[in-house]
Scaffold this active site. Structure first.
Site, PDB file in Angstrom:
ATOM      1  N   ASP A  29       0.842  -1.188   0.000  1.00 17.14           N
ATOM      2  CA  ASP A  29       0.000   0.000   0.000  1.00 17.14           C
ATOM      3  C   ASP A  29       0.880   1.241   0.000  1.00 17.14           C
ATOM      4  OD1 ASP A  29      -2.306  -1.550   0.151  1.00 17.14           O
ATOM      5  OD2 ASP A  29      -2.239  -1.615   2.338  1.00 17.14           O
ATOM      6  N   TYR A  88       6.861 -10.638   6.404  1.00 19.51           N
ATOM      7  CA  TYR A  88       6.461  -9.259   6.673  1.00 19.51           C
ATOM      8  C   TYR A  88       6.902  -8.872   8.076  1.00 19.51           C
ATOM      9  CZ  TYR A  88       3.460  -9.984   2.632  1.00 19.51           C
ATOM     10  OH  TYR A  88       2.997 -10.270   1.379  1.00 19.51           O
TER      11      TYR A  88
END
Length: 168
Positions: A29, A88
């Site tokens: 994002d 992540y």
């Protein structure tokens, strides 16, 4: 600033002379920072991998994007679908004071987080689960079931780090 993909595509075009689509192994994002992102593109010109890396980096300036490695791969390689695992790291600064150097790179939560309780709860999410509810209507994944191999919440002073690892 252009997107990472846009910056890479402009650098490839400047290097090779033709518009070329760059395919990433995943998407982030806006405002999210990726490290170790894998991407591929199909180019007709022959380059030594180190020369291609250097040429791309020269054209990427002044964008905050860098190509760390380049290599020749088989014609069947697809950055997104050839990935075997994804990792992540989410960083939280858990303090009342405002951010200074970390602005835009971490999430600040002023209320005290119970990282031990967060870690214990996170362990219940490890394993294979159906993520149908979270899928985009145009999702291209073969199955909504995904396997989460690791989900750790670790505190170091006022830093809380969430580390995940999942099979693709």
């Amino acid at each position: 600033l252009p997107s990472v993909q846009g910056a890479l595509e402009a650098a490839v075009q400047a290097t090779c002379g033709v518009p070329t689509r760059v395919h990433g192994s995943g998407r982030t994002d806006a405002g999210v920072h990726a490290t170790g992102q894998v991407a591929h593109c199909d180019i007709a010109k022959d380059f030594r991998p180190d020369k291609l890396r250097d040429a791309l980096n020269a054209h990427l300036r002044p964008n905050p994007v860098a190509v760390l490695e380049a290599e020749i791969v088989s014609d069947t390689f697809e950055a997104r679908f050839s990935a075997r695992k994804r990792h992540y790291r989410y960083r939280i600064v858990n303090r009342r004071s405002n951010l200074a150097l970390e602005v835009g790179r971490v999430w600040r939560v002023p209320q005290r987080l119970d990282s031990d309780a967060m870690h214990a709860a996170a362990q219940r999410l490890i394993g294979r689960h159906d993520f149908t509810t979270f899928r985009d209507t145009e999702c291209q994944a073969k199955s909504p079931e995904k396997t989460l191999d690791q989900l750790d919440v670790v505190r170091d002073g006022d830093a809380v780090t969430i580390v995940t690892s999942a099979r693709s």
